[in-house]
Design an enzyme around this catalytic site. Structure first.
Site, PDB file in Angstrom:
ATOM      1  N   THR A  23       1.133  -1.455  -0.085  1.00 23.59           N
ATOM      2  CA  THR A  23      -0.166   0.074   0.002  1.00 23.59           C
ATOM      3  C   THR A  23       0.685   1.523   0.261  1.00 23.59           C
ATOM      4  O   THR A  23       1.909   1.490   0.049  1.00 23.59           O
ATOM      5  CB  THR A  23      -0.918   0.020   0.802  1.00 23.59           C
ATOM      6  OG1 THR A  23       0.190  -0.417   2.301  1.00 23.59           O
ATOM      7  CG2 THR A  23      -1.711  -1.427   1.427  1.00 23.59           C
ATOM      8  N   THR A  24      -0.062   2.438  -0.688  1.00 17.97           N
ATOM      9  CA  THR A  24       0.689   3.685  -0.681  1.00 17.97           C
ATOM     10  C   THR A  24       1.607   4.273   0.357  1.00 17.97           C
ATOM     11  O   THR A  24       1.019   3.995   1.728  1.00 17.97           O
ATOM     12  CB  THR A  24       0.255   4.989  -1.321  1.00 17.97           C
ATOM     13  OG1 THR A  24      -0.488   4.052  -2.645  1.00 17.97           O
ATOM     14  CG2 THR A  24       0.837   6.026  -2.148  1.00 17.97           C
TER      15      THR A  24
END
Length: 261
Positions: A36-37
């Protein structure tokens, strides 16, 4: 599919392919890209770290997902990729920080800490029987009133940034930073910018439960993770700013559905 002439060169970390590549390191980078970012922004008032911690099930307790870590009073880190690998690196970083404090009676410099961690990462790319860390870290902190922000790579490389992102939405987030970043941003404005980048990276799937925010303020030199109420206020402001955009996307979706019908 991997070219035939490179077949077998990924079976050992210490073997270069004929074109000078270490495939196991590249595979570790792919693990980071699938994460995930996570984002970091440097402002005139300090450092902002933001992570997207969306879970794959509504049964998961959001607070149990930890991707922002405190390393020392003045340093924090955000991770993407294999969280277990990131935790091992963070533990090592905490030990390095405390050893420096005991040895020299002063807080460790952010750059020195990052180099120590990257030395460890690099060591795991040239020894048999080990594998590279499948995790990248964004490490930020305050050195004697100066904000520092670094991105580390599974290969052991490090780069200092004004604003950066790692993980699945890196390209979209970096486009937002390239367009909107200003070195005179206040801390709140930097948080808003980071959330705008998360919003783009996640295609609008941002909520108060899917975001974690930490700051290191230049005035105090202290790491602080924002409370649930503070995060909620920033996310509500983000959704309000992007309300028209969301409505436009819904209208477009409706038109496409009508066209299909």
């Amino acid at each position: 599919m991997q070219p035939l002439q490179n077949a077998g060169y990924d079976r050992a970390i210490t073997v270069f392919s004929p074109d000078g590549r270490l495939f196991q390191v590249e595979y570790a980078r792919e693990a980071v890209k699938r994460g995930t970012t996570s984002l970091g922004v440097k402002s005139k008032d300090g450092i902002v770290l933001v992570v997207d911690k969306r879970s794959t099930s509504r049964l998961v307790e959001p607070k149990s997902i930890e991707k922002i870590f405190q390393i020392d009073d003045h340093i924090g880190a955000a991770s993407s990729g294999l969280v277990a690998d990131a935790r091992a690196l963070v533990d090592r970083a905490r030990v390095e920080s405390q050893v420096n404090k005991i040895t020299y009676s002063e807080p460790i410099q952010v750059e020195s800490l990052v180099k120590n961690i990257c030395d460890m990462k690099q060591m795991y790319t040239q020894n048999g029987g080990v594998r590279p860390f499948g995790s990248a870290l964004i490490i930020g902190g305050i050195n004697k009133g100066e904000a520092k922000l670094f991105e580390t790579d599974p290969s052991g490389a490090l780069i200092e940034y004004k604003a950066t992102a790692i993980g699945a939405g890196r390209n979209e987030a970096m486009e937002v930073f390239e367009e909107k970043y200003d070195s005179n941003l206040s801390l709140d404005a930097a948080i808003d910018l980071a959330l705008d980048a998360v919003y783009e990276a996640t295609e609008g799937k941002t909520s108060k439960d899917s975001v974690e925010i930490a700051v290191i303020e230049k005035s105090t030199g202290k790491y602080k993770k924002l409370s649930d109420d503070e995060v909620t206020n920033f996310v509500e402001s983000l959704l309000e700013r992007n309300k028209d955009k969301g409505d436009g996307q819904e209208d477009k979706s409706d038109e496409e559905t009508d066209a299909e019908d």
